[in-house]
Design an enzyme around this catalytic site. Sequence first.
Site, PDB file in Angstrom:
ATOM      1  N   CYS A   1      27.699  50.248  49.695  1.00 26.97           N
ATOM      2  CA  CYS A   1      28.603  49.358  50.514  1.00 26.97           C
ATOM      3  C   CYS A   1      27.876  48.157  51.231  1.00 26.97           C
ATOM      4  CB  CYS A   1      29.603  50.110  51.459  1.00 26.97           C
ATOM      5  SG  CYS A   1      28.572  51.269  52.650  1.00 26.97           S
TER       6      CYS A   1
ATOM      7  N   HIS B   1      30.326  53.315  56.719  1.00 28.87           N
ATOM      8  CA  HIS B   1      30.815  52.596  55.536  1.00 28.87           C
ATOM      9  C   HIS B   1      31.243  51.146  56.278  1.00 28.87           C
ATOM     10  CE1 HIS B   1      32.405  51.818  51.413  1.00 28.87           C
ATOM     11  NE2 HIS B   1      33.287  51.585  52.050  1.00 28.87           N
TER      12      HIS B   1
ATOM     13  N   HIS C   1      35.568  46.355  49.372  1.00 26.38           N
ATOM     14  CA  HIS C   1      33.991  47.359  49.501  1.00 26.38           C
ATOM     15  C   HIS C   1      33.825  47.678  48.294  1.00 26.38           C
ATOM     16  CE1 HIS C   1      36.321  51.322  49.705  1.00 26.38           C
ATOM     17  NE2 HIS C   1      37.409  50.373  49.376  1.00 26.38           N
TER      18      HIS C   1
END
Length: 154
Positions: free
Chosen positions: A61, A112, A124
């Site tokens: 990510c 994240h 993402h």
Amino acid sequence: MSIFFRLIISLLFLILAGCASTPPPPLPHTNLQSKDLSALYNKWVGTPYRFGGQTRSGIDCSAFVQVTVMSLYQLNLPRTTELQSEQGVTIPEEQAAFGDLIFFKTGWNQRHVGFYLGDKKFLHASSSKGVMISRTDNPYWASVFWQFRRLTTM
């Protein structure tokens, strides 16, 4: 206009003027053409997740965010989600706009990051499905939401 095209257009407005008590408005960025934006999306969609990965064969990510911001703006972001979460300015959830960064605390020491698309969606690199779009109101993502940030000139 597809959501992916809108994402890329929005990313053009990530460079903002200095810090303020309310989020600064996006500045226009005109160096890219629509064909470049479509190509960027098409390059990454479906790319598998790989922890530590930074290429089309696998990406995580924070690398996805780092590479995308570099591609669009030639701006260097830190490599890790933790350090990326310190860039720009914090945005209240109700002021989050298309293209802002969205962060989650997914574990005791795990983070994240993705790009907010508006309408409770974000782009993402998912650890289970690779580069994709998810919903912020999904029970899992809603339970681990941390913050929104808007990038500024660095």
